[in-house]
Design a protein around this motif. Structure first.
Motif, PDB file in Angstrom:
ATOM      1  N   GLY A  35       0.797  -1.223   0.000  1.00  0.00           N
ATOM      2  CA  GLY A  35       0.000   0.000   0.000  1.00  0.00           C
ATOM      3  C   GLY A  35       0.823   1.264   0.000  1.00  0.00           C
ATOM      4  O   GLY A  35       0.446   2.263  -0.626  1.00  0.00           O
ATOM      5  N   ARG A  36       1.962   1.239   0.691  1.00  0.00           N
ATOM      6  CA  ARG A  36       2.748   2.458   0.861  1.00  0.00           C
ATOM      7  C   ARG A  36       4.028   2.490   0.030  1.00  0.00           C
ATOM      8  O   ARG A  36       4.630   3.549  -0.119  1.00  0.00           O
ATOM      9  N   TYR A  37       4.445   1.334  -0.443  1.00  0.00           N
ATOM     10  CA  TYR A  37       5.691   1.257  -1.223  1.00  0.00           C
ATOM     11  C   TYR A  37       5.425   0.421  -2.470  1.00  0.00           C
ATOM     12  O   TYR A  37       6.206  -0.441  -2.836  1.00  0.00           O
ATOM     13  N   GLY A  38       4.279   0.687  -3.106  1.00  0.00           N
ATOM     14  CA  GLY A  38       3.799  -0.153  -4.193  1.00  0.00           C
ATOM     15  C   GLY A  38       4.657  -0.161  -5.438  1.00  0.00           C
ATOM     16  O   GLY A  38       4.466  -1.009  -6.317  1.00  0.00           O
ATOM     17  N   GLU A  39       5.606   0.776  -5.540  1.00  0.00           N
ATOM     18  CA  GLU A  39       6.472   0.803  -6.724  1.00  0.00           C
ATOM     19  C   GLU A  39       7.514  -0.304  -6.678  1.00  0.00           C
ATOM     20  O   GLU A  39       8.189  -0.570  -7.679  1.00  0.00           O
ATOM     21  N   HIS A  40       7.636  -0.968  -5.526  1.00  0.00           N
ATOM     22  CA  HIS A  40       8.626  -2.028  -5.368  1.00  0.00           C
ATOM     23  C   HIS A  40       7.954  -3.397  -5.389  1.00  0.00           C
ATOM     24  O   HIS A  40       6.788  -3.542  -5.018  1.00  0.00           O
ATOM     25  N   GLU A  41       8.712  -4.401  -5.801  1.00  0.00           N
ATOM     26  CA  GLU A  41       8.213  -5.774  -5.830  1.00  0.00           C
ATOM     27  C   GLU A  41       8.489  -6.446  -4.482  1.00  0.00           C
ATOM     28  O   GLU A  41       9.598  -6.364  -3.960  1.00  0.00           O
ATOM     29  N   VAL A  42       7.477  -7.099  -3.940  1.00  0.00           N
ATOM     30  CA  VAL A  42       7.610  -7.755  -2.640  1.00  0.00           C
ATOM     31  C   VAL A  42       7.089  -9.184  -2.766  1.00  0.00           C
ATOM     32  O   VAL A  42       6.023  -9.417  -3.327  1.00  0.00           O
ATOM     33  N   GLU A  43       7.846 -10.145  -2.229  1.00  0.00           N
ATOM     34  CA  GLU A  43       7.462 -11.553  -2.304  1.00  0.00           C
ATOM     35  C   GLU A  43       7.639 -12.217  -0.942  1.00  0.00           C
ATOM     36  O   GLU A  43       8.610 -11.973  -0.240  1.00  0.00           O
ATOM     37  N   LEU A  44       6.683 -13.070  -0.597  1.00  0.00           N
ATOM     38  CA  LEU A  44       6.739 -13.810   0.655  1.00  0.00           C
ATOM     39  C   LEU A  44       7.522 -15.103   0.464  1.00  0.00           C
ATOM     40  O   LEU A  44       7.299 -15.844  -0.497  1.00  0.00           O
ATOM     41  N   VAL A  45       8.431 -15.375   1.383  1.00  0.00           N
ATOM     42  CA  VAL A  45       9.141 -16.650   1.443  1.00  0.00           C
ATOM     43  C   VAL A  45       8.746 -17.315   2.759  1.00  0.00           C
ATOM     44  O   VAL A  45       9.143 -16.847   3.835  1.00  0.00           O
ATOM     45  N   ASP A  46       7.949 -18.362   2.681  1.00  0.00           N
ATOM     46  CA  ASP A  46       7.407 -19.032   3.861  1.00  0.00           C
ATOM     47  C   ASP A  46       8.252 -20.261   4.164  1.00  0.00           C
ATOM     48  O   ASP A  46       8.363 -21.173   3.337  1.00  0.00           O
ATOM     49  N   ALA A  47       8.853 -20.299   5.348  1.00  0.00           N
ATOM     50  CA  ALA A  47       9.703 -21.433   5.724  1.00  0.00           C
ATOM     51  C   ALA A  47       8.945 -22.754   5.663  1.00  0.00           C
ATOM     52  O   ALA A  47       9.545 -23.813   5.447  1.00  0.00           O
ATOM     53  N   LEU A  48       7.620 -22.715   5.813  1.00  0.00           N
ATOM     54  CA  LEU A  48       6.821 -23.935   5.756  1.00  0.00           C
ATOM     55  C   LEU A  48       6.844 -24.561   4.365  1.00  0.00           C
ATOM     56  O   LEU A  48       6.583 -25.757   4.219  1.00  0.00           O
ATOM     57  N   ASP A  49       7.173 -23.773   3.355  1.00  0.00           N
ATOM     58  CA  ASP A  49       7.240 -24.287   1.981  1.00  0.00           C
ATOM     59  C   ASP A  49       8.560 -24.981   1.684  1.00  0.00           C
ATOM     60  O   ASP A  49       8.759 -25.482   0.576  1.00  0.00           O
ATOM     61  N   TYR A  50       9.460 -25.006   2.662  1.00  0.00           N
ATOM     62  CA  TYR A  50      10.788 -25.604   2.455  1.00  0.00           C
ATOM     63  C   TYR A  50      11.057 -26.643   3.540  1.00  0.00           C
ATOM     64  O   TYR A  50      11.763 -26.374   4.515  1.00  0.00           O
ATOM     65  N   PRO A  51      10.484 -27.848   3.390  1.00  0.00           N
ATOM     66  CA  PRO A  51      10.691 -28.908   4.388  1.00  0.00           C
ATOM     67  C   PRO A  51      12.103 -29.472   4.281  1.00  0.00           C
ATOM     68  O   PRO A  51      12.363 -30.456   3.589  1.00  0.00           O
ATOM     69  N   LEU A  52      13.030 -28.820   4.959  1.00  0.00           N
ATOM     70  CA  LEU A  52      14.442 -29.159   4.825  1.00  0.00           C
ATOM     71  C   LEU A  52      14.806 -30.377   5.671  1.00  0.00           C
ATOM     72  O   LEU A  52      14.203 -30.647   6.705  1.00  0.00           O
TER      73      LEU A  52
END
Length: 219
Positions: A35-52
């Motif tokens: 909402g406030r920095y919309g000119e930048h790309e932001v991506e979520l990295v969820d540790a749950l998606d990486y069953p190490l």
């Protein structure tokens, strides 16, 4: 610029309730950034998606092309990002072991010379701030130096709903103003670092430790 939001919890069960409290905080961060920095790309990295695996082996320790595809893909995302937002609960006054495990799968050369923001939360009154103290050292060793402002969310279950919006009685804009102090520092340092990296490749100035631990040794 591109920023990665690391959600450093893999606990997806009850008790405690609600489960995955950190997901609410991460979604609130994403909403504020969008909402406030919309000119930048932001991506979520969820540790749950990486069953190490239980046995630790970092991404760079594999022969070329032999690392798990998910690790190689995340390594590329980390390398291409301009900054990081690290979201962590507090375990025994320390950062999340899940977050530390995920980050430790990658060499510091991927993170180096970029800024980061520390975001901690808890179900209690302290908001994970004791974990944040240790995170400063950890992230500095990775090379993604934390900005001075930090974000702490105490009693996060009473502040944000599951979708990251503010609970009734909470002022979302006031929370986003609070978040914004750290995020604005992140953007400022990210822009400065990106511009300077374009002029001078820091990896040619300071040698990366890539082959042997003895590279860290004093003469």
């Amino acid at each position: 610029m591109k920023f990665l939001v690391f959600l450093g919890t893999v606990r997806d069960s009850t008790p405690p309730r609600p489960a995955r409290l950190g997901a609410r905080v991460a979604k609130a961060c994403l909403a504020c950034l969008g909402g406030r920095y919309g000119e930048h790309e932001v991506e979520l990295v969820d540790a749950l998606d990486y069953p190490l695996e239980t046995v630790f082996k970092p991404q760079f320790a594999y022969a070329k092309g032999r690392a798990p595809a998910a690790l190689d893909e995340l390594a590329e995302k980390i390398a291409s990002a301009d900054g990081y937002i690290m979201v962590s609960p507090e375990y025994n006054h320390s950062m999340s072991p899940a977050l530390a495990n995920l980050l430790n799968h990658f060499g510091s050369s991927l993170f180096s010379y970029k800024p980061s923001v520390i975001v901690t939360y808890s179900a209690g009154q302290w908001g994970g701030m004791r974990a944040a103290v240790g995170m400063r050292t950890f992230l500095s060793e990775l090379g993604c130096l934390p900005v001075s402002a930090m974000i702490h969310v105490p009693k996060a279950q009473d502040v944000f709903r599951e979708d990251g919006t503010a609970q009734a009685g909470e002022d979302q804009e006031s929370w986003f103003d609070y978040f914004g102090r750290a995020f604005t520092q992140l953007v400022w340092w990210g822009e400065a670092a990106k511009a300077h990296r374009a002029e001078v490749d820091p990896h040619t100035r300071v040698r990366d430790f890539r082959k042997d631990p003895s590279q860290r040794n004093a003469p």
